[in-house]
Design an enzyme around this catalytic site. Structure first.
Site, mmCIF file in Angstrom:
data_model
loop_
_atom_site.group_PDB
_atom_site.id
_atom_site.type_symbol
_atom_site.label_atom_id
_atom_site.label_comp_id
_atom_site.label_asym_id
_atom_site.label_seq_id
_atom_site.Cartn_x
_atom_site.Cartn_y
_atom_site.Cartn_z
ATOM 1 N N SER A 1 0.822 -1.202 0.000
ATOM 2 C CA SER A 1 0.000 0.000 0.000
ATOM 3 C C SER A 1 0.863 1.262 0.000
ATOM 4 O O SER A 1 1.610 1.514 -0.938
ATOM 5 C CB SER A 1 -0.956 -0.046 1.199
ATOM 6 O OG SER A 1 -1.906 0.984 1.146
ATOM 7 N N TRP B 1 0.148 2.338 -3.301
ATOM 8 C CA TRP B 1 -0.603 3.588 -3.363
ATOM 9 C C TRP B 1 0.388 4.729 -3.457
ATOM 10 O O TRP B 1 1.352 4.808 -2.676
ATOM 11 C CB TRP B 1 -1.456 3.749 -2.111
ATOM 12 C CG TRP B 1 -2.395 4.935 -2.126
ATOM 13 C CD1 TRP B 1 -3.717 4.923 -2.422
ATOM 14 C CD2 TRP B 1 -2.069 6.297 -1.784
ATOM 15 N NE1 TRP B 1 -4.259 6.189 -2.316
ATOM 16 C CE2 TRP B 1 -3.256 7.057 -1.917
ATOM 17 C CE3 TRP B 1 -0.910 6.954 -1.403
ATOM 18 C CZ2 TRP B 1 -3.315 8.430 -1.680
ATOM 19 C CZ3 TRP B 1 -0.951 8.323 -1.158
ATOM 20 C CH2 TRP B 1 -2.139 9.048 -1.295
ATOM 21 N N ASP C 1 -9.329 -4.284 -5.617
ATOM 22 C CA ASP C 1 -8.792 -3.225 -4.758
ATOM 23 C C ASP C 1 -9.615 -1.946 -4.927
ATOM 24 O O ASP C 1 -9.661 -1.370 -6.009
ATOM 25 C CB ASP C 1 -7.325 -2.964 -5.121
ATOM 26 C CG ASP C 1 -6.599 -2.116 -4.099
ATOM 27 O OD1 ASP C 1 -7.263 -1.360 -3.370
ATOM 28 O OD2 ASP C 1 -5.353 -2.215 -4.029
ATOM 29 N N HIS D 1 -7.300 -5.057 -1.604
ATOM 30 C CA HIS D 1 -6.152 -4.238 -1.231
ATOM 31 C C HIS D 1 -5.342 -4.895 -0.124
ATOM 32 O O HIS D 1 -4.130 -4.714 -0.036
ATOM 33 C CB HIS D 1 -6.649 -2.863 -0.776
ATOM 34 C CG HIS D 1 -5.556 -1.902 -0.441
ATOM 35 N ND1 HIS D 1 -4.713 -1.369 -1.394
ATOM 36 C CD2 HIS D 1 -5.152 -1.381 0.750
ATOM 37 C CE1 HIS D 1 -3.844 -0.553 -0.812
ATOM 38 N NE2 HIS D 1 -4.092 -0.538 0.482
#
Length: 281
Positions: free
Chosen positions: A150, A175, A196, A228
């Site tokens: 992430s 991310w 996700d 996710h």
């Protein structure tokens, strides 16, 4: 007789010649079952690193092959995601270390760190590993990689961008507000998840992958029926291709090329796999 002796000598010399070609190979020849197994061929030890004893990151746990008989190993630092600690990615420690790596799962300075900070912390963790840790003599400091989940996946890309000498990078459902990574020179396996909703592949993993240079050894693995948070628990598909990628590029172990090229096909666990084959480095 002379011919037989010559054949015998050739056979006897082959393993040595192979070792000379790649002195970084570690462990037995891989099979599908060996890279899918929950543990590899190495027994693993671990040591805790207090946040009070380090600078630039929040401490963590080092997992490493117990034996020193094979010499030094490549090393990998792994960052957790937003609001998470190292426990969320702890399963990767023994799983990767048992395949012949030193693995440092880290805590970050705060659980709210952004990707650029997590990238710097991954590099600080690698510097600690190679320069000050109790296992530094077990590590080849020229063979290093980064992983993260992430926000830590976004940090993985940041670390690779700022330190081109890294040998491998694997962002897991990463991310990052920055979607473009043409500066990266590190072989990168981008792992996304079809379900996700926090870092949707259409706005994160896919543009990350496509923005990497076309000349770079790179791959995109989209997990099927995954979320996710799939990288937060033991996952055979993530482990299988992470081990293969890390072995191929940190150890330059071409025995693992067979699992990456030709490209894996869609399956019950793979929604999509893209990449450039054969690999060049």
């Amino acid at each position: 007789m002379a011919a037989l002796v010559a054949v015998g000598l050739g056979t006897a010399l082959t393993p040595g010649a192979q070792a000379a070609d790649n002195p970084y190979e570690r462990g037995p020849a891989p099979t599908t079952s060996s890279i899918e197994a929950s543990r590899g061929s190495y027994a693993v030890s671990q040591t805790t690193v207090s946040s009070l004893s380090v600078s630039g990151f929040g401490g963590g746990t080092i997992y490493y092959p117990t034996s020193t008989a094979d010499g030094t190993f490549g090393a990998i630092a792994v960052s957790p995601g937003y609001t998470a600690g190292q426990s969320s990615i702890a399963w990767l420690g023994p799983r990767l270390a048992s395949q012949g790596f030193v693995v440092f799962t880290i805590d970050t300075l705060t659980t709210l760190d952004q990707p650029d900070s997590r990238g710097r912390q991954l590099l600080a963790a690698l510097d600690h590993l190679t320069q000050r840790s109790t296992v530094r003599t077990r590590i080849d400091s020229t063979r290093l990689g980064v992983m993260g989940h992430s926000m830590g996946g976004g940090g993985t890309l940041e670390a690779a961008k700022s330190r081109p000498s890294l040998q491998a990078a694997i962002p897991l459902t990463g991310w990052n507000l920055d979607k473009s990574w043409p500066e990266v020179r590190t072989p990168t396996l981008v792992v996304g998840a079809d379900g996700d909703t926090i870092a949707p592949v259409s706005s994160h993993s896919e543009p990350f992958y496509t923005s990497l240079p076309s000349s770079l050894d790179k791959a995109y693995l989209e997990l099927n029926n995954a979320s996710h948070f799939t990288p937060n628990s033991s996952n055979t598909t993530i482990a299988k291709y992470s081990v293969s990628w890390l072995k191929r590029f940190i150890d330059n172990d071409t025995r693992y090329e067979q699992f990456l090229c030709p490209l894996p096909r869609p399956s019950l666990t793979i929604e999509e796999y893209r990449g450039n084959c054969p690999h060049t480095s």
